[in-house]
Design a protein around this motif. Structure first.
Motif, PDB file in Angstrom:
ATOM      1  N   ARG A   1      18.329 -50.563 -36.361  1.00 28.77           N
ATOM      2  CA  ARG A   1      19.150 -50.631 -37.557  1.00 28.77           C
ATOM      3  C   ARG A   1      19.920 -49.323 -37.775  1.00 28.77           C
ATOM      4  NH1 ARG A   1      17.489 -54.886 -41.013  1.00 28.77           N
ATOM      5  NH2 ARG A   1      17.100 -56.617 -39.576  1.00 28.77           N
ATOM      6  N   PHE A   2      21.191 -49.470 -38.095  1.00 32.64           N
ATOM      7  CA  PHE A   2      22.015 -48.298 -38.418  1.00 32.64           C
ATOM      8  C   PHE A   2      21.442 -47.578 -39.633  1.00 32.64           C
ATOM      9  CE2 PHE A   2      25.465 -46.136 -40.579  1.00 32.64           C
ATOM     10  CZ  PHE A   2      26.148 -45.508 -39.542  1.00 32.64           C
ATOM     11  N   ALA A   3      20.948 -48.329 -40.614  1.00 28.36           N
ATOM     12  CA  ALA A   3      20.464 -47.749 -41.864  1.00 28.36           C
ATOM     13  C   ALA A   3      19.021 -47.264 -41.795  1.00 28.36           C
ATOM     14  CB  ALA A   3      20.606 -48.762 -42.996  1.00 28.36           C
ATOM     15  N   ALA A   4      18.428 -47.250 -40.598  1.00 32.76           N
ATOM     16  CA  ALA A   4      17.071 -46.713 -40.476  1.00 32.76           C
ATOM     17  C   ALA A   4      17.063 -45.260 -40.949  1.00 32.76           C
ATOM     18  CB  ALA A   4      16.603 -46.797 -39.028  1.00 32.76           C
ATOM     19  N   PRO A   5      16.149 -44.878 -41.829  1.00 32.18           N
ATOM     20  CA  PRO A   5      16.158 -43.510 -42.371  1.00 32.18           C
ATOM     21  C   PRO A   5      16.181 -42.436 -41.292  1.00 32.18           C
ATOM     22  CG  PRO A   5      14.609 -44.868 -43.593  1.00 32.18           C
ATOM     23  CD  PRO A   5      15.081 -45.694 -42.432  1.00 32.18           C
TER      24      PRO A   5
END
Length: 602
Positions: free
Chosen positions: A82-86
């Motif tokens: 995921r791009f939005a993975a922290p």
């Protein structure tokens, strides 16, 4: 002919290879590795409730129509991660805590300043990036992290201009959006994740809406690139705020003739005690908190429409609809009034040398207090610090920011503003113009003042703000004051040790170098690390993997001025040469200035 054909084929092949290389680095940005801190330490700058409100209260930005659930479902171009993975977003410099968990305010466990909002009457949740993303800092030392609420961010948020380095968040986001849309397997996974049981009914509409958002990103990237609008690469922790807001508000929204080259990136300033300043912005050009915050929201992506479908200015009550959330902006502003400066953490960065600090206090009074300790008066229940403004010819720092704001002109005549209506607005120009304003040659500060005044009126009406409430939301009943000075402000220095790098453009990496002559400052250094140097009071500047090389010889990046050295005062020389032992003493005092440890000095 055969030879010519082979030459043309070779040229086409080379062009193809070059494009492939560019696309590869666009899709695979060269980012620093993310190494999580063992622990993130939070200070007693305010309450935990205030911190969460500041981090995740939306302000109405929409990031080119990108929806929150789209953002959280995006994958990287060449993997299913995921791009939005922290841990991935942290590589751009956004702040995450290894111990953080999803919450009602942050359901996707995103970094500081990433939140969502719904517009009235709409079921859609839009990705909303707030002021906390740019005005929250972190310092690391010995694998420990110190969170600096209201401090200076070090992320690479703004640029969408493709580069071989590919290190910006905007560029990488566009790559993920494009790969999701054009890769059918990715879009299939994306759509099922976003739509769930509504997949069959809403798949086609999702594809259309997603393409509209992607097209907006691509148009901006193409426009910024082929016009050469941002020649000075901003890098971590900087943006040309006024340039980008003007290009969005006057170029994107009104006319391409209004685009101007923005070559004056500035650091994100710290926010504690900013509510007490008589004027804000690096050049002291703005006065009212609400107008300042509306301008910031517009610059980050809040929507604003000037014209109808026929290209004519909207009329009457239909004018100036925006996604700006004035009550939330006021909540953030009032929360920041409770923010205290950070205090030197002796348990993390080392103990204070009190005898040396006492020497530094005397040196501060001799060399620094005249500019950085402003007079304070009580006005309408607010302690007002009247900051000293230092002309460029005196302070000698890079002039681009102040000069661009003073010199750039924009044609806003298409808005068909009425002079009488402008005169009745809450805008106050300093000094008062002697002649009528020429709407074909309006400065960025004046233009934005009137735009934000109109947007503010509409947003207050939509939010049902009463006349009794308005002075509080404006901020102490202040007008939308405007100045255009070729000068920079000298702000108070409480907590300054926690805000590297220094000068308005972030061109000096440490406080020790700031107290040194320009000849002793680094002409190039690496940025993008959070690793702190508690001796020189700055970020570490040694090379590291995929670090950003800051070159002070580039226009907008000059590290001149604010010099303590022998010579005639003016043109950047502000004081006598400080010996190394005097600089160390001053640094020791700056660690405690404005904090509880200062009161313990002998």
């Amino acid at each position: 002919m055969r030879l010519l054909s082979r030459v043309l084929l070779l040229i086409l092949a080379l062009i193809g290879i070059a494009l492939a290389v560019v696309l590869y680095y666009v899709a695979n940005p060269k980012l620093p590795d993310y190494v999580p801190a063992r622990q993130v330490h939070y200070q007693d700058q305010w309450s935990a409730a205030d911190r969460q409100a500041y981090y995740f209260t939306p302000q109405g930005t929409q990031v080119k129509g990108l929806r929150y659930e789209w953002f959280t479902a995006l994958e990287l171009p060449f993997s299913t991660q995921r791009f939005a993975a922290p841990q991935y977003l942290a590589r751009f410099g956004f702040l995450v805590d290894p111990a953080q968990q999803a919450s009602a305010d942050n359901p996707a466990s995103l970094p500081v300043g990433f939140t969502r909002h719904q517009n009235p009457g709409s079921p859609q949740h839009y990705l909303d990036i707030t002021c906390a993303a740019c005005h929250t800092g972190e310092l690391r030392y010995n694998q420990q992290a110190l969170r600096i609420d209201g401090g200076s961010a070090q992320h690479v948020l703004p640029s969408s201009v493709p580069t071989l380095r590919g290190g910006s968040f905007g560029q990488a986001l566009v790559a993920s959006l494009a790969s999701t849309y054009y890769n059918p397997w990715k879009f299939e996974r994306f759509a099922r994740n976003v739509l769930g049981q509504n997949y069959d009914a809403e798949h086609e509409q999702l594809r259309k809406d997603f393409k509209a958002s992607l097209d907006t990103f691509l148009r901006v990237a193409w426009n910024d690139t082929h016009r050469g609008l941002y020649p000075t690469e901003e890098g971590p922790g900087r943006t040309d705020a006024f340039g980008r807001i003007a290009n969005a508000s006057f170029g994107d929204a009104i006319s391409p003739d209004n685009y101007r080259v923005a070559n004056a990136p500035v650091d994100y300033p710290q926010l504690w005690d900013i509510w007490t300043f008589d004027w804000v912005q690096w050049n002291g050009s703005a006065q009212q908190p609400m107008a300042r915050n509306i301008g910031e929201a517009l610059g980050v992506g809040a929507t604003l429409n000037f014209f109808d479908a026929q290209g004519q200015p909207l009329k009457g009550d239909a004018r100036y609809p925006s996604s700006v959330r004035v009550r939330d902006l006021n909540r953030i502003e009032e929360t920041l009034q409770r923010l205290k400066p950070p205090t030197w953490p002796e348990e993390l960065f080392g103990s204070i040398d009190k005898p040396l600090t006492a020497k530094g206090r005397a040196l501060f009074a001799e060399n620094c207090a005249g500019c950085h300790v402003p007079p304070v008066s009580e006005v309408n229940g607010r302690p007002v610090q009247r900051l000293k403004m230092l002309p460029i010819a005196v302070i000698g720092t890079d002039p681009n920011t102040a000069n661009n704001i003073a010199d750039h002109r924009y044609d806003l005549s298409a808005l068909q503003w009425d002079a009488a209506e402008l005169a009745q607005s809450n805008v106050e120009l300093h000094p008062t113009p002697g002649e009528p304003l020429d709407m074909r040659q309006l400065s960025v500060a004046k233009g934005l003042a009137y735009v934000t005044a109109f947007v503010e009126e509409r947003a207050y009406r939509d939010a049902q703000v009463t006349p009794a409430e308005r002075p509080r939301l404006d901020g102490y009943g202040l007008p939308i004051g405007v100045r255009e000075l070729r000068a920079y402000k000298a702000r108070p220095l409480a907590g300054v040790w926690a805000t590297p790098p220094f000068l308005h453009n972030g061109s000096v990496p440490s406080l020790y170098q700031l107290l040194s002559p320009q000849a002793e400052r680094a002409s190039t250094f690496y940025k993008g690390t959070f690793e702190y140097d508690p001796k020189h009071l700055g970020y570490r500047t040694a090379p590291f993997k995929n670090g950003f090389l800051f070159d002070t010889r580039v226009s907008g990046n000059h590290n001149s001025g604010h010099e303590f050295r022998s010579g005639k005062r003016g043109n950047g020389v502000i004081g006598r040469l400080l010996q190394p032992e005097e600089r160390w003493a001053l640094l020791e005092y700056l660690k405690v200035l404005g904090g509880p440890l200062e009161a313990q000095l002998p």
